[in-house]
Design an enzyme around this catalytic site. Sequence first.
Site, PDB file in Angstrom:
ATOM      1  N   TYR A  32      31.018  31.980  15.649  1.00  0.00           N
ATOM      2  CA  TYR A  32      30.194  30.956  15.244  1.00  0.00           C
ATOM      3  C   TYR A  32      28.790  31.918  15.939  1.00  0.00           C
ATOM      4  CZ  TYR A  32      27.741  27.359  14.377  1.00  0.00           C
ATOM      5  OH  TYR A  32      26.928  26.054  13.508  1.00  0.00           O
ATOM      6  N   GLY A  36      22.957  36.946  19.807  1.00  0.00           N
ATOM      7  CA  GLY A  36      23.617  37.218  21.410  1.00  0.00           C
ATOM      8  C   GLY A  36      25.126  38.400  20.902  1.00  0.00           C
ATOM      9  N   HIS A  37      26.149  37.995  20.201  1.00  0.00           N
ATOM     10  CA  HIS A  37      27.521  38.676  19.700  1.00  0.00           C
ATOM     11  C   HIS A  37      26.745  40.208  18.926  1.00  0.00           C
ATOM     12  CE1 HIS A  37      28.556  34.152  19.437  1.00  0.00           C
ATOM     13  NE2 HIS A  37      29.420  34.830  20.650  1.00  0.00           N
ATOM     14  N   LYS A 149      24.844  37.243  29.738  1.00  0.00           N
ATOM     15  CA  LYS A 149      25.053  35.868  29.645  1.00  0.00           C
ATOM     16  C   LYS A 149      26.288  34.567  30.874  1.00  0.00           C
ATOM     17  CE  LYS A 149      24.804  31.836  27.989  1.00  0.00           C
ATOM     18  NZ  LYS A 149      26.133  30.811  27.666  1.00  0.00           N
ATOM     19  N   ASP A 150      27.428  35.691  30.708  1.00  0.00           N
ATOM     20  CA  ASP A 150      28.605  35.419  30.984  1.00  0.00           C
ATOM     21  C   ASP A 150      28.563  36.229  32.364  1.00  0.00           C
ATOM     22  OD1 ASP A 150      29.728  32.874  29.366  1.00  0.00           O
ATOM     23  OD2 ASP A 150      29.117  34.495  28.049  1.00  0.00           O
ATOM     24  N   GLN A 153      32.018  36.210  34.083  1.00  0.00           N
ATOM     25  CA  GLN A 153      33.268  36.519  33.094  1.00  0.00           C
ATOM     26  C   GLN A 153      33.021  38.823  32.759  1.00  0.00           C
ATOM     27  OE1 GLN A 153      34.470  35.185  29.496  1.00  0.00           O
ATOM     28  NE2 GLN A 153      33.014  36.801  28.397  1.00  0.00           N
TER      29      GLN A 153
HETATM   30  P1  AMP Z   1      31.794  33.331  23.585  1.00  0.00           P
HETATM   31  O1  AMP Z   1      31.940  34.005  21.966  1.00  0.00           O
HETATM   32  O2  AMP Z   1      30.299  32.623  23.714  1.00  0.00           O
HETATM   33  O3  AMP Z   1      32.510  33.109  24.158  1.00  0.00           O
HETATM   34  O4  AMP Z   1      30.759  35.165  23.649  1.00  0.00           O
HETATM   35  C1  AMP Z   1      31.607  36.314  23.500  1.00  0.00           C
HETATM   36  C2  AMP Z   1      30.694  37.237  23.931  1.00  0.00           C
HETATM   37  O5  AMP Z   1      28.954  37.437  23.703  1.00  0.00           O
HETATM   38  C3  AMP Z   1      30.545  37.135  25.498  1.00  0.00           C
HETATM   39  O6  AMP Z   1      30.593  37.752  26.132  1.00  0.00           O
HETATM   40  C4  AMP Z   1      29.265  36.842  25.806  1.00  0.00           C
HETATM   41  O7  AMP Z   1      28.899  36.706  27.133  1.00  0.00           O
HETATM   42  C5  AMP Z   1      28.615  37.229  25.262  1.00  0.00           C
HETATM   43  N1  AMP Z   1      27.621  36.790  24.762  1.00  0.00           N
HETATM   44  C6  AMP Z   1      27.268  35.015  24.664  1.00  0.00           C
HETATM   45  N2  AMP Z   1      25.850  34.985  24.079  1.00  0.00           N
HETATM   46  C7  AMP Z   1      25.400  35.696  24.468  1.00  0.00           C
HETATM   47  C8  AMP Z   1      23.562  35.817  25.151  1.00  0.00           C
HETATM   48  N3  AMP Z   1      22.890  35.179  24.728  1.00  0.00           N
HETATM   49  N4  AMP Z   1      23.831  37.961  24.581  1.00  0.00           N
HETATM   50  C9  AMP Z   1      24.589  38.219  24.676  1.00  0.00           C
HETATM   51  N5  AMP Z   1      25.994  37.746  25.051  1.00  0.00           N
HETATM   52  C10 AMP Z   1      25.734  36.777  24.893  1.00  0.00           C
END
Ligand code: AMP
Length: 281
Positions: A32, A36-37, A149-150, A153
């Site tokens: 999704y 950010g990704h 953001k995380d 993690q």
């Molecule tokens: P997720 O799909 O939520 O597991 O996120 C995958 C990666 O994208 C993780 O390393 C998150 O920290 C990073 N991520 C998600 N949202 C953002 C954002 N707004 N800005 C920067 N990195 C992000």
Amino acid sequence: MKLITTIKEIREIVSEWKKAGKTVGLVPTMGYLHEGHQSLIRQAHAENDKVVVSVFVNPTQFSANEDLSSYPRDIENDLEKSHEAGASLIFHPEVSEMYPDGFNTYIEAFGVTEVLEGASRPTHFRGVTTVVGKLFNIVQPDRAYFGQKDAQQAAVIEQMVRDLNFPVKVVCCPIIREEDGLAKSSRNVYLSEEEREAALVLSQSLKLAKKMLEQGEKSAEKIKQTMTEKIQQEPLAEIDYIKIVDHRSLQDVAVIEAAVLIPIAVRIGNTRLIDNFVFGE
Ligand code: AMP
């Protein structure tokens, strides 16, 4: 853009790349994809010859009462967004490919996993380290990209890489926000219009904290109190935690003298959102 679903096939492709002397960046995601990704993919593209984006909603990092089945998915959009940002391919395995019958081995980091998100979600990081460890073994990237953001993690993955000698460089990328300050998140789609407005209290409370720090405030308690009051003004918001912790150990800080991380988790209606910022780095 290729969509690869089996471990065998991704191994063959990466092996060809490596034989040709190419460097490989990995961006692990749950799909999704949003900007950010994409910022992670862009950075990986700038620093590596090839970029693998993994899209896998990892069941082991969700607890029974969390949103595993309703987590948003849109692989067509993920292919488009990944391609746009410079990815070479998407690795999108089925759950049975990653966790076949009889799967029974986990990676567990201690210390940094026991606070903040780990305190609220006790089995979460065991799932994260296990799936990221598996992805590192499958893709064998030179570099792997995670978002600030995380923040916790990223710290947990760094700990795992150090402790278990994974030959991977962990790169942490800045938080990408909407124009009004809301941190971009796949979970933002859960928010109604009213909740989307209410969700602004997260970034607004962090801004207040930043201002107090810039004005020389050293008391973590005073800053947390101001943030709490700000968030409590929003009737749809319910605080899970507001913390001020040492940037590296993630342990609570009372008097702010070195770099601190200010992470928060707030429920807006049924949606749990997180945000943070680092001060004094
Ligand atoms: P997720 O799909 O939520 O597991 O996120 C995958 C990666 O994208 C993780 O390393 C998150 O920290 C990073 N991520 C998600 N949202 C953002 C954002 N707004 N800005 C920067 N990195 C992000």
